[in-house]
Design an enzyme around this catalytic site. Structure first.
Site: not given
Length: 720
Positions: A126, A128, A130, A246, A334, A428, A431, A446, A451
């Site tokens: 099956e 795995k 995560d 499962y 793994k 910024c 701008c 900003c 902007c």
């Protein structure tokens, strides 16, 4: 920290010291992973440390202690959830980090089960997933409880949160039909599996959090865990979690004999089962499955980090039994972590739609998880400092959830002498306006209303109903206006935009039929862009003109000042009823208003001191936008002064905004959340968490009939 040399070379004293250090590292990492959903080690690093500890304990068995991570199931039970004792212990699974280790396990298992060419052992393989381990309990076929794996014996009660996951059946089918045999459901069954977040949902969630200046999740697993362990199930409901089931606590209660039969049984009963599980009848078939899974991992919309290989027959599983932390009849192969090294050439800064500045790593292109990566977000300055990355570093790159490019960290031994620390710009990059960093916030912003990077978001907000209430200009049309240069800031709506220019603006749609020239219409061909049109443009311009008379509080809200919502804008304008006063108010003065703290006051004053923002406000003033609060008519008696109301749920015949205005006219304060200072909560239909909080705090709850009496008389009923 680097791994130690081969454990065979360690003296017993050195091995004992190293084992103690590894237990501390693993315990701390497990706490951050399971309890905080904020890991500071990659899965590969964690596995390396765990295997090193296992090697030490194998070499020196007398160093094994009961509290060692090798002797227990990883996990954590948070005190914020009620504990749930599992029907049977939920074990971890031992890892095989290479095909060689997997082959060793297969050979040993075959030997222990007396396998032969005539009587081979079958395995179910099956993917795995995560995600976060779950145990879901049904009584008489009905969903009654869900819990996290926790420490294996006791988990956290997440019943209400799991109830929001769409693929969790609320009632099981009374009998499945695996093959030709009916499979009845036991009176009580505890089904195990994994809650996970798809890669698409993960990207969407992190984008939303990043735009809002909130910390992002490291990977889909942590996003799923953080979403499932919310105190408010409504938040979980928005996170689009899914499950694959499962396993079962008591397989002896079922009329099935093997894992592959059990997976079919689960599917028949209504559970979501991963479609890629496969029965393998030889070590070569197991190899082929693992190879195929590794190749397809980037094509899946969920994160997998390996393959779980299980002895298929339940009677053979029972004969093999368990170790202290894992079944002997299963192993997890793994996948090798797909991490690549590359050069961090520079750190640029992007400006989001809400004004948040985000550092972005500019990388030498490198191929990771199926695509070429040349840029990776670093989220915020705190993240840059936490990861200790500098321009010129050689860094490790992977894809969080195999989707989002992410820097794991620098390779310090390759750091050049001239590696340059990153500094957030003071102005910024879009701008040139000064950047602000509010107290207690991670984000740098900003806050210039002009902007360009924020233009779409600010213009959309300006149009919204509670702001300037201008209908007819959606996001697509506003973007077209920006693209064509018709508007750049909100002031352009009033002193630059013309009816003719708006009428000719292409909408993004095209004609599907052609017409000839007519006296009343311009001719067009199929595929020509459809413009806004004169009538629509006139209606929009009329609404823009009418918006000049919106209340000053609506204008203040429309400016999009950080932390200033509708209610806050009204509070401020009640105290300072002209724009001139608002432009000159101090943080100290604002903070004296009940409901406005230092952080909010600083946001407001910072905004009002930006030269570009002052320029826009003066252009609005010159265009005739209202800059004074309208004098109130005959004032109602302030009979509700000193009382705070919270409205929740849907009202009949009156909106919550209208009801709030009526209460305020009598001197009441209307708040958006329930606290100990709340005098009354007014409950409409489908009231939510505010009602529950009121009951918890003992705040009196009124209904709509009570509200109508208050509006009519200005007094709270005496029988409350």
């Amino acid at each position: 920290m680097d791994k130690s040399p081969n454990t065979q070379r360690l003296t017993k004293e050195q091995a004992q010291a190293r084992a103690s250090e590894l237990r501390r590292i693993l315990d701390d990492a497990a706490y951050r992973y399971y309890a905080l959903d904020d890991p500071d080690l990659s899965d590969a690093q964690f596995d390396d440390y765990l295997h090193e500890l296992q090697d030490i304990e194998k070499t020196y068995p007398d160093l094994i202690v009961p509290e060692s991570y090798t002797q227990r199931v990883g996990g954590y039970v948070s005190p914020q959830f009620s504990p749930v004792t599992h029907a049977q212990r939920m074990y971890s699974i031992d890892d095989a980090m290479s095909m060689e280790e997997l082959d060793e396990w297969l050979a040993k298992t075959d030997k222990d089960l007396g396998a032969s060419a005539e009587n081979p052992v079958s395995y179910t393989c099956e993917l795995k997933i995560d995600g976060l381990g779950l145990a879901v309990t049904y009584t008489d076929g009905r969903y009654v409880r869900a819990a996290t794996r926790g420490d294996g014996s006791v988990g956290e009660d997440v019943t209400l949160n799991v109830n929001t996951i769409q693929d969790i059946p609320r009632a099981l089918f009374t009998a499945g039909t695996t093959g030709n045999q009916a499979r009845p459901i036991p009176s009580t069954i505890e089904v195990r599996g994994e809650a996970y977040m798809s890669k698409k949902a993960f990207v969407r969630l992190n984008t939303e959090r990043d735009n809002a200046g909130k910390p992002v999740f490291a990977n889909p697993r942590n996003a799923a865990a953080g979403s499932l362990r919310q105190k408010d199930p409504k938040i979980t409901a928005t996170r689009d979690l899914k499950t694959f089931m499962y396993a079962v606590a008591r397989p002896d209660l079922l009329h099935v004999n093997s894992q592959h039969e059990f997976l079919a049984y689960l599917k028949d009963a209504g559970f979501s089962v991963n479609p890629h599980a496969q029965l393998c009848k030889s070590a070569q078939e197991v190899h082929d499955y693992c190879k195929s899974a590794l190749e397809k991992r980037n094509d899946l919309d969920y994160d997998i980090d390996g393959v779980v290989v299980k002895v298929d027959r339940f009677d053979q599983q029972a004969s093999l039994g368990f170790t202290a932390r894992a079944p002997r009849w299963a192993i997890a192969f793994k996948f090798p972590p797909e991490e690549k090294e590359t050069l961090l050439r520079d750190i640029s800064v992007s400006v989001g739609r809400t004004g948040i500045l985000t550092p972005v790593a500019e990388l030498n292109p490198v191929r990771v998880a199926g695509s070429t990566v040349s840029r990776a977000t670093l989220h915020n300055l705190d993240e840059v400092n936490r990861k200790n990355v500098r321009v010129g570093d050689t860094v490790i790159v992977h894809k969080a959830g195999d989707v989002i490019p992410e820097i794991v960290g620098p390779i310090l031994k390759k750091r050049p002498a001239d590696a340059r620390p990153f500094q957030m710009p003071t102005h910024c990059p879009s701008c040139g306006s000064p950047v602000v960093h509010e107290l207690g916030e991670v984000a740098y912003r900003c806050i210039s209303i002009e902007c360009p990077a924020q233009a779409l978001g600010r213009l959309e907000h300006w149009m919204s109903r509670k702001a300037m209430d201008i209908d007819g200009l959606g996001p697509e049309l506003i973007q077209k206006m920006l693209d064509e240069g018709l508007v750049k800031s909100v002031a352009d709506f009033y002193d630059r935009l013309t009816t003719a220019a708006l009428a000719d603006l292409p909408t993004g749609r095209t004609y599907t039929t052609a017409i000839k020239d007519r006296p009343t219409s311009k001719g067009h061909a199929i595929g020509d862009p459809i413009p806004v049109g004169l009538k629509t443009a006139e209606k929009i311009m009329e609404q823009i003109e009418a918006s000049k008379e919106r209340p000053l509080s609506a204008l203040v809200y429309a400016l999009g000042i950080q932390n200033v919502g509708v209610s806050i804008a009204e509070l401020i304008v009640d105290r300072y009823p002209s724009m001139d006063q608002l432009l000159n108010v101090t943080e100290v003065e604002l903070a004296q208003i009940d409901g406005i703290g230092e952080i909010l006051a600083a946001s407001f004053v910072d905004f009002m001191h930006i030269p570009e923002n002052i320029s826009v406000i003066e252009r609005l003033r010159a265009a005739g936008v209202r800059m004074e609060a309208v004098a109130a008519g005959p004032q109602k008696p302030q009979t509700l002064a000193g009382l705070t109301f919270v409205l929740t749920g849907a009202l009949t015949g009156i909106t919550r905004d209208e009801a709030a205005a009526e209460l305020k006219a009598y001197g009441a304060k209307v708040a958006g959340s329930v606290s100990k200072k709340t005098s009354y909560v007014i409950e409409g239909e489908a009231a939510g968490s505010k009602l529950a909080k009121a009951e918890t705090l003992g705040v009196p709850v009124l209904n709509q009939e009570d509200l109508e009496g208050i509006i009519a008389t200005g007094r709270v009923p005496t029988n409350i």
